[in-house]
Design a protein around this motif. Structure first.
Motif, PDB file in Angstrom:
ATOM      1  N   GLY B  42       0.796  -1.221   0.000  1.00  0.00           N
ATOM      2  CA  GLY B  42       0.000   0.000   0.000  1.00  0.00           C
ATOM      3  C   GLY B  42       0.826   1.268   0.000  1.00  0.00           C
ATOM      4  O   GLY B  42       0.276   2.361   0.001  1.00  0.00           O
ATOM      5  N   LYS B  43       2.160   1.127  -0.052  1.00  0.00           N
ATOM      6  CA  LYS B  43       2.991   2.325   0.060  1.00  0.00           C
ATOM      7  C   LYS B  43       2.837   3.244  -1.152  1.00  0.00           C
ATOM      8  O   LYS B  43       2.759   4.462  -1.014  1.00  0.00           O
ATOM      9  N   THR B  44       2.773   2.660  -2.360  1.00  0.00           N
ATOM     10  CA  THR B  44       2.614   3.488  -3.556  1.00  0.00           C
ATOM     11  C   THR B  44       1.228   4.130  -3.588  1.00  0.00           C
ATOM     12  O   THR B  44       1.085   5.290  -3.971  1.00  0.00           O
ATOM     13  N   THR B  45       0.213   3.366  -3.149  1.00  0.00           N
ATOM     14  CA  THR B  45      -1.139   3.935  -3.069  1.00  0.00           C
ATOM     15  C   THR B  45      -1.155   5.154  -2.157  1.00  0.00           C
ATOM     16  O   THR B  45      -1.761   6.177  -2.474  1.00  0.00           O
ATOM     17  N   LEU B  46      -0.441   5.050  -1.036  1.00  0.00           N
ATOM     18  CA  LEU B  46      -0.379   6.165  -0.089  1.00  0.00           C
ATOM     19  C   LEU B  46       0.211   7.403  -0.763  1.00  0.00           C
ATOM     20  O   LEU B  46      -0.322   8.507  -0.671  1.00  0.00           O
ATOM     21  N   LEU B  47       1.325   7.184  -1.507  1.00  0.00           N
ATOM     22  CA  LEU B  47       1.983   8.305  -2.191  1.00  0.00           C
ATOM     23  C   LEU B  47       1.052   8.913  -3.245  1.00  0.00           C
ATOM     24  O   LEU B  47       0.964  10.132  -3.383  1.00  0.00           O
ATOM     25  N   ARG B  48       0.367   8.050  -3.982  1.00  0.00           N
ATOM     26  CA  ARG B  48      -0.502   8.549  -5.044  1.00  0.00           C
ATOM     27  C   ARG B  48      -1.718   9.277  -4.484  1.00  0.00           C
ATOM     28  O   ARG B  48      -2.292  10.137  -5.129  1.00  0.00           O
ATOM     29  N   ILE B  49      -2.111   8.934  -3.269  1.00  0.00           N
ATOM     30  CA  ILE B  49      -3.218   9.671  -2.629  1.00  0.00           C
ATOM     31  C   ILE B  49      -2.734  11.056  -2.213  1.00  0.00           C
ATOM     32  O   ILE B  49      -3.433  12.048  -2.402  1.00  0.00           O
ATOM     33  N   VAL B  50      -1.496  11.128  -1.713  1.00  0.00           N
ATOM     34  CA  VAL B  50      -0.942  12.441  -1.381  1.00  0.00           C
ATOM     35  C   VAL B  50      -0.869  13.292  -2.650  1.00  0.00           C
ATOM     36  O   VAL B  50      -1.161  14.482  -2.645  1.00  0.00           O
ATOM     37  N   ALA B  51      -0.507  12.639  -3.780  1.00  0.00           N
ATOM     38  CA  ALA B  51      -0.346  13.360  -5.038  1.00  0.00           C
ATOM     39  C   ALA B  51      -1.682  13.690  -5.700  1.00  0.00           C
ATOM     40  O   ALA B  51      -1.729  14.488  -6.627  1.00  0.00           O
ATOM     41  N   GLY B  52      -2.761  13.063  -5.239  1.00  0.00           N
ATOM     42  CA  GLY B  52      -4.052  13.293  -5.886  1.00  0.00           C
ATOM     43  C   GLY B  52      -4.238  12.460  -7.132  1.00  0.00           C
ATOM     44  O   GLY B  52      -5.167  12.684  -7.895  1.00  0.00           O
ATOM     45  N   LEU B  53      -3.339  11.483  -7.360  1.00  0.00           N
ATOM     46  CA  LEU B  53      -3.465  10.627  -8.537  1.00  0.00           C
ATOM     47  C   LEU B  53      -4.415   9.467  -8.247  1.00  0.00           C
ATOM     48  O   LEU B  53      -4.842   8.758  -9.146  1.00  0.00           O
ATOM     49  N   GLU B  54      -4.676   9.280  -6.961  1.00  0.00           N
ATOM     50  CA  GLU B  54      -5.626   8.259  -6.525  1.00  0.00           C
ATOM     51  C   GLU B  54      -6.470   8.945  -5.461  1.00  0.00           C
ATOM     52  O   GLU B  54      -5.964   9.806  -4.750  1.00  0.00           O
ATOM     53  N   ARG B  55      -7.746   8.596  -5.398  1.00  0.00           N
ATOM     54  CA  ARG B  55      -8.583   9.252  -4.393  1.00  0.00           C
ATOM     55  C   ARG B  55      -8.908   8.292  -3.265  1.00  0.00           C
ATOM     56  O   ARG B  55      -9.324   7.160  -3.517  1.00  0.00           O
ATOM     57  N   GLN B  56      -8.726   8.747  -2.024  1.00  0.00           N
ATOM     58  CA  GLN B  56      -8.969   7.920  -0.847  1.00  0.00           C
ATOM     59  C   GLN B  56     -10.465   7.722  -0.641  1.00  0.00           C
ATOM     60  O   GLN B  56     -11.263   8.538  -1.097  1.00  0.00           O
ATOM     61  N   ASN B  57     -10.832   6.636   0.045  1.00  0.00           N
ATOM     62  CA  ASN B  57     -12.248   6.424   0.389  1.00  0.00           C
ATOM     63  C   ASN B  57     -12.617   7.176   1.652  1.00  0.00           C
ATOM     64  O   ASN B  57     -13.749   7.571   1.837  1.00  0.00           O
ATOM     65  N   ALA B  58     -11.628   7.330   2.530  1.00  0.00           N
ATOM     66  CA  ALA B  58     -11.883   8.055   3.770  1.00  0.00           C
ATOM     67  C   ALA B  58     -10.590   8.678   4.235  1.00  0.00           C
ATOM     68  O   ALA B  58      -9.508   8.256   3.838  1.00  0.00           O
ATOM     69  N   GLY B  59     -10.692   9.689   5.095  1.00  0.00           N
ATOM     70  CA  GLY B  59      -9.510  10.339   5.622  1.00  0.00           C
ATOM     71  C   GLY B  59      -9.230  11.651   4.921  1.00  0.00           C
ATOM     72  O   GLY B  59      -9.887  12.000   3.944  1.00  0.00           O
ATOM     73  N   ALA B  60      -8.249  12.381   5.461  1.00  0.00           N
ATOM     74  CA  ALA B  60      -7.956  13.708   4.921  1.00  0.00           C
ATOM     75  C   ALA B  60      -6.473  13.871   4.628  1.00  0.00           C
ATOM     76  O   ALA B  60      -5.632  13.276   5.296  1.00  0.00           O
ATOM     77  N   VAL B  61      -6.166  14.641   3.589  1.00  0.00           N
ATOM     78  CA  VAL B  61      -4.792  15.003   3.249  1.00  0.00           C
ATOM     79  C   VAL B  61      -4.669  16.504   3.444  1.00  0.00           C
ATOM     80  O   VAL B  61      -5.422  17.278   2.844  1.00  0.00           O
ATOM     81  N   ARG B  62      -3.728  16.930   4.301  1.00  0.00           N
ATOM     82  CA  ARG B  62      -3.512  18.371   4.484  1.00  0.00           C
ATOM     83  C   ARG B  62      -2.080  18.707   4.147  1.00  0.00           C
ATOM     84  O   ARG B  62      -1.157  18.031   4.595  1.00  0.00           O
ATOM     85  N   LEU B  63      -1.891  19.702   3.322  1.00  0.00           N
ATOM     86  CA  LEU B  63      -0.565  20.191   3.000  1.00  0.00           C
ATOM     87  C   LEU B  63      -0.451  21.588   3.574  1.00  0.00           C
ATOM     88  O   LEU B  63      -1.201  22.484   3.203  1.00  0.00           O
TER      89      LEU B  63
END
Lengths: 564, 358
Positions: B42-63
């Protein structure tokens, strides 16, 4: 760890201008495919279930079709012609392709060139040439006094074979080129005889190529209209039957019924071919070693003689066409003349200019649509990608006659706003580009698949809009394929007859249709002259393409050739 | 000031597969964080969610405190380097680096100056007019790094940036990336499956397995104090010995031998547990130590690895226990072990980590 349930769907992305633009483009492409592919085809289906007054009659038309021997025989005739031609063509093409790829015979370049000649001519030109030589008043018939009875099955198979040969040779050359020399080394190291090597290494290697060639030839022949029209005589096949029902008897519902039946074998052949082609790719790996044929005097001489005969036959067809267009009255008066090039029966050069204009427009618009469409399907993944892909590859399974009839139903329906297109050159351009849409679409898809999927992601991270990257990176990288696509559209649009024959109107005659009309009217010399012009234009454009490709290659050389 | 990156309880599923479950992480300013784990963790998925290339089902990303959870990649302000480099093949190195600047309405001179600066930064000032095909793999990766940094983003994402390179280039580029990151002082998240790479480069390591974050800590913490058996085995070499809890707290039994262990897990007597000790922590020649935890083992194999030799040992008992022991070249000469020999060794209590049974 918390045991909270995870929602099924990802969060929605906030709306932004780029996403809206992308969706708008996808919607436009979907609208184009719906209006010009899906809706017309549905029209054919519904019309086949109605009577002349538009009342629903269920399968009554089909029952009448199969119960009328005169019409029903067109099914068996079509299958017989297509099967016979397929067998003959693939065998001839296999030996020819084998000679080109696996021998050291002289003049392979010339043989490659001559075999491609039929690509530049409408299919009916082959038929006309056979009539000139073997017909009731043909050259050989008069010299020998022996009439082979070319009109009908024999003539159709012979002419279609020449018409389909280049397509089969192209596929088989590709299949035979993709050979791994290491397999042959292994076979000879194990002491296999030449015959055994052929059966255990060569044939399995090209198995899928041969199957693909069979399906392509079968589809070409069963959907072809030009050859059976000019040389078929009373021998009716399905494509000519649609024409007879629609043009001859104004029986549109029966035309639609025959069309739906013709769709079945054509679509089946296309689907099976797609499945087969998918396997062919896996055969060659990156570590394969290309095969270099060894010299073998006996084999090379035999193959040289064979190729000379086949290429000579093709060259003879075109020489007969050229000669008959330049003499006063073939085969009675051989005084040279250019009067047939005045085209007085069809009103001069309008048809030629129309053809060039329509082909050029189809090439430009078709290339843009096919490439942009492939981009939208491949690189902008949405829920619509799957259905749009299916609609984009659907046209290849639609015979030209069926497409033409579908467009009549769609654009000549009383009270429809779409009628504005009927009788214009625009509808011919549209029918050309839809008819030949699938191959360019798939070529563009393959080119796009080869590009790094992260290009778009990198651009987005840099804040560069997708259309800018499309223009700055995607298009330049695919330029060779894009130029090739436009050539494909142009050459096919120049020679196609089947859909156009239903859609031409006074003022929008096309050259290929003019050949048919002049031949029908008995002006065979003018028909020959028009064929010569079509071929000449095709050659000229092909030459232009070669020069253009050299330019493209020079431009792209810097980044494609590593000079490390 | 809010942290550079804040991931709050990110969850992601692909169909019925849970790719990420409740992953939370904070990245401080200028910090280099490595997300480490086996493929499919799941490490690449995590990175792609931070990048907005994949969308999470739940949770928040704050920059930087800004909630970007629903923003497209173009509005998140980060630079990214992919494993495949994804350099545009038809543009020169300089044009690749300038790519993100040209849409920002900068004038020519300013773009040229910025490109010069970045080429200097990645030590490629003479390669500006080369196309990617004319650059080596390592050079291409440096151009990709420069391109990502050109618009001065506030976050750098690296997706297995070194995996496609050969071993020697990879080592050199580790230092290069790390030193560029230090000089620019940009918060960075790098995804890798190579634990050595993570140990060498990261300020903090996030170890993941099956979509779950197993441990977050400095390289030293993760190596010396693995919180789970998975971390212990995935990061570095680790001997794993099945054992049972002894009646005395802090003691375990392996076969008939009682071993004193590191403090930590306390289990009822007889409960199954797992002891873990690194090969370099096994001490040869028990004599020098107290009588505690000394054993006799048989040498069943020697593997010469250059700077040290790895001895494969078995401990006697009903169920023979395998144990690796790394011995420096000099020390081995003193001991003079051969296959079949019996050796005395000690397992220092401070190195014997206790985990629940695997």
């Amino acid at each position: 760890m918390s045991a909270r349930a995870i929602p099924d769907r990802p969060v929605r992305q906030a709306w932004h201008a780029e996403a809206v633009l992308r969706l708008a483009l996808i919607a436009f492409y979907a609208a184009f495919l719906t209006l010009f592919v899906l809706y017309p085809m549905l029209q054919v289906f519904t019309r086949s279930l109605q009577d002349g007054q538009g009342r629903f009659v269920g399968a009554a038309n089909y029952v009448r079709y199969f119960a009328t021997p005169a019409i029903a025989s067109s099914i068996t005739n079509s299958l017989a012609v297509a099967t016979g031609t397929t067998l003959l063509t693939v065998v001839l093409a296999f030996v020819y392709a084998y000679a080109l790829t696996r021998s050291t015979m002289p003049l392979p370049g010339l043989f490659r060139l001559v075999i491609m000649l039929p690509i530049f001519a409408p299919s009916l030109v082959q038929g006309i040439a056979f009539i000139y030589v073997f017909g009731n008043n043909g050259l050989l018939t008069r010299w020998t006094g022996f009439n082979v009875g070319i009109y009908g099955f024999k003539g159709i198979v012979a002419a279609e074979t020449f018409y389909a040969l280049p397509h089969a040779v192209l596929i088989l050359v590709a299949a035979l080129t993709a050979a791994d020399a290491r397999l042959y080394d292994a076979a000879s190291a194990l002491g296999a005889s030449r015959v055994k090597t052929f059966v255990t290494v060569t044939l399995p290697g090209v198995k899928y190529g041969v199957m693909s060639a069979c399906f392509v030839v079968f589809t070409l022949v069963i959907t072809d209209f030009g050859v059976p029209k000019v040389i078929g005589g009373k021998y009716s096949v399905m494509a000519t039957e649609i024409y007879n029902q629609v043009i001859g008897q104004q029986n549109f519902t029966m035309g639609a019924t025959v069309s739906v039946v013709l769709l079945i074998p054509a679509a089946l052949a296309v689907v099976i071919d797609r499945l087969v082609q998918r396997r062919q790719y896996a055969l060659l790996t990156a570590s394969s070693v290309p095969l270099r044929p060894a010299r073998n005097r006996g084999r090379d001489l035999g193959l040289f003689v064979y190729c000379t005969l086949v290429a000579g036959g093709i060259a003879a067809i075109y020489l007969v066409i050229l000669a008959s267009s330049l003499v006063t009255r073939w085969p009675y008066d051989f005084t040279p003349t250019t009067k047939h090039y005045r085209f007085d029966t069809v009103g001069g050069y309008t048809a030629v200019w129309n053809s060039i204009e329509a082909a050029a427009l189809a090439a430009v618009i078709g290339t843009v649509l096919a490439f942009a469409g492939a981009y939208l399907v491949e690189k902008c993944r949405t829920a619509a990608s799957g259905p749009l892909y299916v609609l984009s590859v659907l046209p290849v399974s639609v015979p030209g006659m069926v497409l033409g009839l579908a467009y009549i139903f769609t654009f000549n329906a009383p009270g429809s706003p779409l009628n504005a297109l009927y009788g214009t050159l625009a509808i011919l351009v549209l029918s050309h580009l839809v008819h030949y849409f699938t191959v360019p679409f798939l070529t563009a898809t393959a080119a796009l698949k080869q590009m790094d999927a992260e290009f778009e992601n990198v651009s987005a991270s840099l804040g560069v809009p997708f259309y800018r990257t499309f223009w700055r990176v995607t298009v330049p990288l695919a330029l060779p394929q894009i130029v090739a696509l436009s050539l494909y559209f142009f050459l096919n649009a120049m020679v196609t007859l089947s859909a156009a024959v239903f859609l031409v109107a006074p003022g929008t005659e096309l050259a290929a249709v003019a050949v048919l009309l002049m031949d029908d009217a008995g002006d065979t010399a003018q028909a020959a002259a028009m064929s010569v012009l079509i071929i000449a234009i095709g050659f000229a454009v092909r030459l232009l393409y070669a020069l253009l490709m050299r330019g493209v290659t020079r431009r792209t050389q810097a980044w494609t050739v590593a000079t490390r | 000031m809010p942290p550079a990156v804040e991931l709050v309880s990110i969850a992601k599923t692909f169909g019925s597969v849970v790719a990420l479950a409740d992953a939370s992480l904070t990245v401080a300013d200028g910090e280099f964080v490595c997300v480490l784990g086996p493929s499919g963790c799941g490490k690449t998925t995590l990175l792609r969610i931070v990048a907005g290339l994949e969308r999470q089902n739940a949770g928040a990303v704050r920059l930087r405190g800004r909630d970007v959870s629903r923003l497209p990649p173009s509005q998140r302000d980060y630079g990214i380097v992919f494993q495949s480099y994804a350099l545009f093949p038809n543009l020169t190195a300089a044009r690749n680096i300038a790519y993100g600047l040209e849409t920002r309405g900068w004038d020519r001179a300013r773009i040229a100056a910025r490109v010069d600066e970045l080429l200097e930064l990645v030590h490629l000032p003479h390669h500006r007019h080369r196309y990617p095909a004319q650059l080596s793999g390592g050079e291409q990766q440096r151009v990709a790094l420069a391109r990502a940094l050109a618009p001065s983003p506030s976050l750098l994402l690296l997706d297995e940036p070194l995996s496609a390179l050969d071993a020697r280039v990879r080592l050199a580029l580790r230092h290069e990336i790390k030193s560029v990151q230090r000089r620019v002082s940009i918060p960075t998240i790098m995804v890798t499956h190579d634990q050595e790479e993570a140990l060498a480069m990261a300020d903090r390591i996030v170890v993941m397995n099956h979509g779950v974050i197993e441990q977050i800590g400095t390289p030293h913490e993760v190596y010396m104090e693995p919180r789970t058996l998975f971390v212990a085995r995935f990061v570095g070499q680790m001997n794993v010995v099945p054992a049972r809890a002894d009646a005395r707290a802090g003691w375990a039994r392996v076969g008939g031998v009682a071993l004193h262990c590191r403090e930590g897990v306390t289990l009822p007597e007889g409960a199954a547990l797992t002891l873990a000790i690194r090969p370099e922590e096994v001490v040869l020649g028990g004599a020098g130590h107290a009588a505690e935890n000394t054993l006799v083992a048989r040498v069943v194999g020697l593997q010469f690895l250059g700077a040290f030799t790895r001895l494969a040992l078995t401990l006697p008992g009903d169920v023979p226990v395998r144990l690796d022991c790394d011995v420096a070249a000099g020390a081995l000469a003193v001991v003079g072990a051969k296959e079949g020999d019996e050796l005395a060794l000690a397992l220092p209590a401070s190195a014997l980590r206790v985990f629940p049974a695997a």
